[in-house]
Write an enzyme that holds these catalytic residues in place. Structure first.
Site, PDB file in Angstrom:
ATOM      1  N   ARG A 188       0.832  -1.197   0.000  1.00  0.00           N
ATOM      2  CA  ARG A 188       0.000   0.000   0.000  1.00  0.00           C
ATOM      3  C   ARG A 188       0.868   1.249   0.000  1.00  0.00           C
ATOM      4  NH1 ARG A 188      -2.759  -3.700   3.259  1.00  0.00           N
ATOM      5  NH2 ARG A 188      -4.922  -4.093   2.589  1.00  0.00           N
ATOM      6  N   TRP A 300      -4.202  -9.599   2.984  1.00  0.00           N
ATOM      7  CA  TRP A 300      -5.619  -9.301   3.132  1.00  0.00           C
ATOM      8  C   TRP A 300      -6.167 -10.114   4.291  1.00  0.00           C
ATOM      9  CZ3 TRP A 300      -4.023  -9.081  -2.129  1.00  0.00           C
ATOM     10  CH2 TRP A 300      -4.317  -7.864  -2.763  1.00  0.00           C
TER      11      TRP A 300
END
Length: 334
Positions: A188, A300
């Site tokens: 990210r 995730w």
């Protein structure tokens, strides 16, 4: 004196039957309104002490207590910002006055100004605060039911390899390196901009993101491929602490004018920096990497987040679909 004037504003000051001293601003320059609020607060304090009623708490009390108890959250700054916005609507209101209809009106206002997703984040915060006020603090008997808006599912936006190469060629060097590293690792934006050399082991070709830096709150192991290592090698010696810098300073903002101008020159539309992560996951899925592996690599928390890439891996699923062919053709699988 039960009422005192400071400047143009009236202040309330009295001793409750319990012996507690109550001092607060009446929030008005009108003495009559201040007297009405004073009488109301004094009557309530009498009912609490003599009749055993629960003291009526305000939204301000609940919001302050929530922010104090949850200052450890990664989203604490976001909560503070949302509470600040809500103050224009909820300031001074008692918790039992925050009915479903009152909250729905605020949610609708936020949705019209922003989006259903943004409104849902706000409604979720209100719901969390009121639930804690009811279940943990016992300030109210029951929290109102708050329904969230239906959010349209966003399509997965990703680049083809030629598009990615074109974008990189149009970017200034410091952004091009960060884009290449993002595409190589799937990290990210914040994990790339805040990456420190203390989190990189060049000899072992690995890096790691600490749990308090990760969105899911769990440490992330990053395997550095040749592309990532090539980018890191270029950064060695530029800064003693931060991996990615510009003019000797850590990079705070990546979606600058240079970013948008490069997208335009590359002929790429409707593309965000976060879509680099989608691109990384999409390329893995298209190359046959199992979804559970992608989930582990991308850190995730739920498999649901990874299923959006399932349609990009037809070959992977076709292999399993062939099992039915074998069954229908009478092949003994044993």
């Amino acid at each position: 004196m039960s009422l005192k004037k400071r400047g143009n504003t009236w202040y309330i000051d009295f001793v409750a039957p319990s012996g507690e001293r109550v001092r607060c601003s009446a929030g008005t320059t009108d003495k009559i309104q201040a007297q009405e609020l004073h009488d109301k607060l004094k009557a309530e304090s009498w009912r609490v002490d003599k009749l055993g009623e629960k003291p009526r708490r305000t939204w301000d009390d609940a919001a302050y207590k929530w922010l104090t108890e949850t200052d450890y959250k990664r989203t604490h700054k976001q909560d503070v910002s949302q509470v600040r916005w809500l103050q224009q609507h909820f300031r001074g209101k008692y918790l039992d006055e925050l009915t479903r209809d009152v909250i729905a009106k605020v949610g609708e206002l936020k949705k019209r100004k922003t989006s259903p997703a943004t409104a849902n984040r706000l409604l979720a915060l209100i719901r969390a605060i009121l639930r804690r006020a009811a279940l943990d603090w016992e300030w109210i008997d029951k929290a109102p039911l708050i329904r969230l808006y239906r959010e349209p599912k966003r399509r997965v936006r990703y680049l083809t390899p030629p598009q990615a190469q074109k974008l990189i060629s149009e970017l200034p060097t410091h952004l091009a390196d960060m884009v290449s590293f993002s595409l190589a690792t799937g990290l990210r934006q914040a994990n790339v901009t805040k990456l420190e050399w203390s989190q990189v082991d060049v000899a072992r070709h690995v890096a790691w993101i600490h749990g308090d830096q990760a969105k899911a709150g769990k440490p992330i192991h990053v395997t550095l491929n040749e592309t990532a290592m090539s980018v890191l090698t270029k950064q060695i010696g530029k800064h003693s602490r931060w991996v990615f810098t510009f003019k000797g300073k850590p990079i705070q903002q990546v979606t600058t004018k240079a970013w948008y101008k490069s997208l335009t020159r590359a002929g790429i539309e409707d593309f965000r920096w976060h879509d680099l992560r989608h691109t990384w996951a999409s390329w893995l899925a298209q190359s046959g990497v199992p979804l559970n592996v992608i989930q582990e690599m991308g850190a995730w928390e739920s498999a649901e987040m990874v299923r959006r890439y399932a349609h990009l891996a037809p070959e992977q699923f076709s292999q399993h679909a062939k099992v039915v062919d074998l069954m229908l053709n009478g092949t003994n699988l044993a």
